[in-house]
Design a protein around this motif. Structure first.
Motif, PDB file in Angstrom:
ATOM      1  N   UNK A 147      40.146   6.189  35.840  1.00 22.36           N
ATOM      2  CA  UNK A 147      39.441   5.517  34.737  1.00 22.36           C
ATOM      3  C   UNK A 147      38.066   6.102  34.413  1.00 22.36           C
ATOM      4  N   UNK A 148      37.265   6.376  35.423  1.00 23.75           N
ATOM      5  CA  UNK A 148      35.930   6.921  35.113  1.00 23.75           C
ATOM      6  C   UNK A 148      36.037   8.304  34.493  1.00 23.75           C
ATOM      7  N   UNK A 149      36.989   9.102  34.926  1.00 25.36           N
ATOM      8  CA  UNK A 149      37.182  10.431  34.334  1.00 25.36           C
ATOM      9  C   UNK A 149      37.617  10.311  32.874  1.00 25.36           C
ATOM     10  N   UNK A 150      38.462   9.343  32.585  1.00 23.21           N
ATOM     11  CA  UNK A 150      38.884   9.117  31.202  1.00 23.21           C
ATOM     12  C   UNK A 150      37.673   8.723  30.347  1.00 23.21           C
ATOM     13  N   UNK A 151      36.850   7.813  30.876  1.00 20.17           N
ATOM     14  CA  UNK A 151      35.640   7.382  30.172  1.00 20.17           C
ATOM     15  C   UNK A 151      34.726   8.575  29.902  1.00 20.17           C
ATOM     16  N   UNK A 152      34.512   9.392  30.933  1.00 22.05           N
ATOM     17  CA  UNK A 152      33.676  10.597  30.768  1.00 22.05           C
ATOM     18  C   UNK A 152      34.282  11.525  29.723  1.00 22.05           C
ATOM     19  N   UNK A 153      35.614  11.640  29.730  1.00 20.29           N
ATOM     20  CA  UNK A 153      36.292  12.506  28.769  1.00 20.29           C
ATOM     21  C   UNK A 153      36.085  12.067  27.335  1.00 20.29           C
ATOM     22  N   UNK A 154      36.134  10.763  27.099  1.00 22.21           N
ATOM     23  CA  UNK A 154      35.891  10.258  25.754  1.00 22.21           C
ATOM     24  C   UNK A 154      34.456  10.567  25.347  1.00 22.21           C
ATOM     25  N   UNK A 155      33.502  10.325  26.250  1.00 23.49           N
ATOM     26  CA  UNK A 155      32.100  10.614  25.918  1.00 23.49           C
ATOM     27  C   UNK A 155      31.853  12.109  25.744  1.00 23.49           C
ATOM     28  N   UNK A 201      33.886   1.885  27.006  1.00 23.67           N
ATOM     29  CA  UNK A 201      33.743   1.418  28.391  1.00 23.67           C
ATOM     30  C   UNK A 201      35.067   0.849  28.888  1.00 23.67           C
ATOM     31  N   UNK A 202      35.806   0.181  28.010  1.00 29.19           N
ATOM     32  CA  UNK A 202      37.101  -0.384  28.385  1.00 29.19           C
ATOM     33  C   UNK A 202      38.085   0.701  28.812  1.00 29.19           C
ATOM     34  N   UNK A 203      37.947   1.907  28.261  1.00 33.32           N
ATOM     35  CA  UNK A 203      38.776   3.040  28.685  1.00 33.32           C
ATOM     36  C   UNK A 203      38.601   3.279  30.183  1.00 33.32           C
ATOM     37  N   UNK A 204      37.388   3.056  30.693  1.00 31.76           N
ATOM     38  CA  UNK A 204      37.090   3.271  32.105  1.00 31.76           C
ATOM     39  C   UNK A 204      37.263   2.055  32.988  1.00 31.76           C
ATOM     40  N   UNK A 205      37.727   0.948  32.420  1.00 26.89           N
ATOM     41  CA  UNK A 205      37.906  -0.287  33.196  1.00 26.89           C
ATOM     42  C   UNK A 205      38.991  -0.093  34.247  1.00 26.89           C
ATOM     43  N   UNK A 206      38.866  -0.739  35.367  1.00 29.85           N
ATOM     44  CA  UNK A 206      37.840  -1.697  35.768  1.00 29.85           C
ATOM     45  C   UNK A 206      36.654  -1.045  36.481  1.00 29.85           C
ATOM     46  N   UNK A 207      36.606   0.271  36.466  1.00 26.31           N
ATOM     47  CA  UNK A 207      35.571   0.999  37.200  1.00 26.31           C
ATOM     48  C   UNK A 207      34.248   1.047  36.434  1.00 26.31           C
ATOM     49  N   UNK A 208      34.320   1.123  35.108  1.00 20.81           N
ATOM     50  CA  UNK A 208      33.134   1.253  34.259  1.00 20.81           C
ATOM     51  C   UNK A 208      32.866  -0.086  33.570  1.00 20.81           C
ATOM     52  N   UNK A 209      31.626  -0.548  33.679  1.00 20.15           N
ATOM     53  CA  UNK A 209      31.203  -1.768  32.992  1.00 20.15           C
ATOM     54  C   UNK A 209      29.942  -1.472  32.192  1.00 20.15           C
ATOM     55  N   UNK A 210      29.887  -1.983  30.978  1.00 17.95           N
ATOM     56  CA  UNK A 210      28.715  -1.821  30.116  1.00 17.95           C
ATOM     57  C   UNK A 210      28.086  -3.172  29.861  1.00 17.95           C
ATOM     58  N   UNK A 211      26.771  -3.209  30.011  1.00 15.62           N
ATOM     59  CA  UNK A 211      25.983  -4.360  29.588  1.00 15.62           C
ATOM     60  C   UNK A 211      24.960  -3.844  28.593  1.00 15.62           C
ATOM     61  N   UNK A 212      24.876  -4.509  27.473  1.00 18.45           N
ATOM     62  CA  UNK A 212      23.850  -4.170  26.480  1.00 18.45           C
ATOM     63  C   UNK A 212      23.384  -5.490  25.889  1.00 18.45           C
ATOM     64  N   UNK A 213      22.091  -5.729  25.928  1.00 18.14           N
ATOM     65  CA  UNK A 213      21.565  -7.012  25.472  1.00 18.14           C
ATOM     66  C   UNK A 213      20.960  -6.948  24.072  1.00 18.14           C
ATOM     67  N   UNK A 214      20.749  -5.745  23.546  1.00 20.60           N
ATOM     68  CA  UNK A 214      20.104  -5.643  22.236  1.00 20.60           C
ATOM     69  C   UNK A 214      20.438  -4.307  21.591  1.00 20.60           C
ATOM     70  N   UNK A 215      20.381  -4.287  20.258  1.00 24.75           N
ATOM     71  CA  UNK A 215      20.602  -3.047  19.515  1.00 24.75           C
ATOM     72  C   UNK A 215      19.598  -2.938  18.371  1.00 24.75           C
ATOM     73  N   UNK A 216      19.326  -1.722  18.004  1.00 30.78           N
ATOM     74  CA  UNK A 216      18.492  -1.450  16.837  1.00 30.78           C
ATOM     75  C   UNK A 216      19.177  -2.001  15.590  1.00 30.78           C
ATOM     76  N   UNK A 217      20.509  -1.882  15.539  1.00 29.42           N
ATOM     77  CA  UNK A 217      21.285  -2.343  14.389  1.00 29.42           C
ATOM     78  C   UNK A 217      21.024  -3.822  14.119  1.00 29.42           C
ATOM     79  N   UNK A 218      20.822  -4.585  15.191  1.00 34.72           N
ATOM     80  CA  UNK A 218      20.597  -6.030  15.040  1.00 34.72           C
ATOM     81  C   UNK A 218      19.118  -6.397  15.091  1.00 34.72           C
TER      82      UNK A 218
END
Length: 161
Positions: A65-73, A130-147
């Protein structure tokens, strides 16, 4: 939001092309259905579509999973290019933390008066990648410039298998 693997067009250009179609459709739907109903319909549809796009890209990557996540990025970063300015805070086996301090995607959608659409097309895809890398990769983001925040806070955590 990339619609195909191996796409070489800059992501900002692709998103601008998508917005040329989506914004008039969204605005017409708002006139016909009302803003709340139209926005909810478009949000549901786009979330499903964007998620499916990135999960499909992830399925085409090999490895754990983490390799897949890295591959997408690895595929996305060149397409994002200098459209965002990132400040790397931490990058090790347990975490990758960074802030995005400038975002051309947010600037574009704010100028259109459609930051919510920008969040659906651009910001939400981070969670699907991040879901591509689940359950190994988890993303938390509390704020964005867009919002409206001053920066986007990306906090990835990597579980050990």
């Amino acid at each position: 939001m990339s619609t195909q693997v191996g796409n070489s067009i800059p992501l900002l250009d692709e998103v601008k092309l998508q917005a040329q179609v989506l914004v008039p459709v969204l605005r017409t739907l708002r006139k016909e259905m009302g803003k709340d109903k139209a926005d909810a319909l478009v949000a549901q549809t786009l979330r499903q579509w964007v998620r499916a796009v990135y999960l499909r890209i992830g399925e085409q990557k090999s490895g754990a999973p983490r390799q897949k996540w890295e591959g997408v990025w690895d595929e996305l970063r060149p397409r994002i290019g200098d459209a965002v300015e990132r400040e790397l805070l931490r990058n090790d086996d347990d975490a990758r933390d960074y802030n995005v301090n400038r975002c051309s995607f947010a600037e574009f959608f704010k100028a259109l008066g459609e930051p919510e659409l920008g969040a659906l097309l651009v910001c939400d895809f981070d969670y699907y990648v991040a879901e591509v890398g689940a359950p190994v990769v988890e993303l938390t983001r509390t704020q964005t410039i867009m919002k409206g925040a001053a920066y986007c806070d990306f906090r990835y955590r990597f579980k050990r298998g």
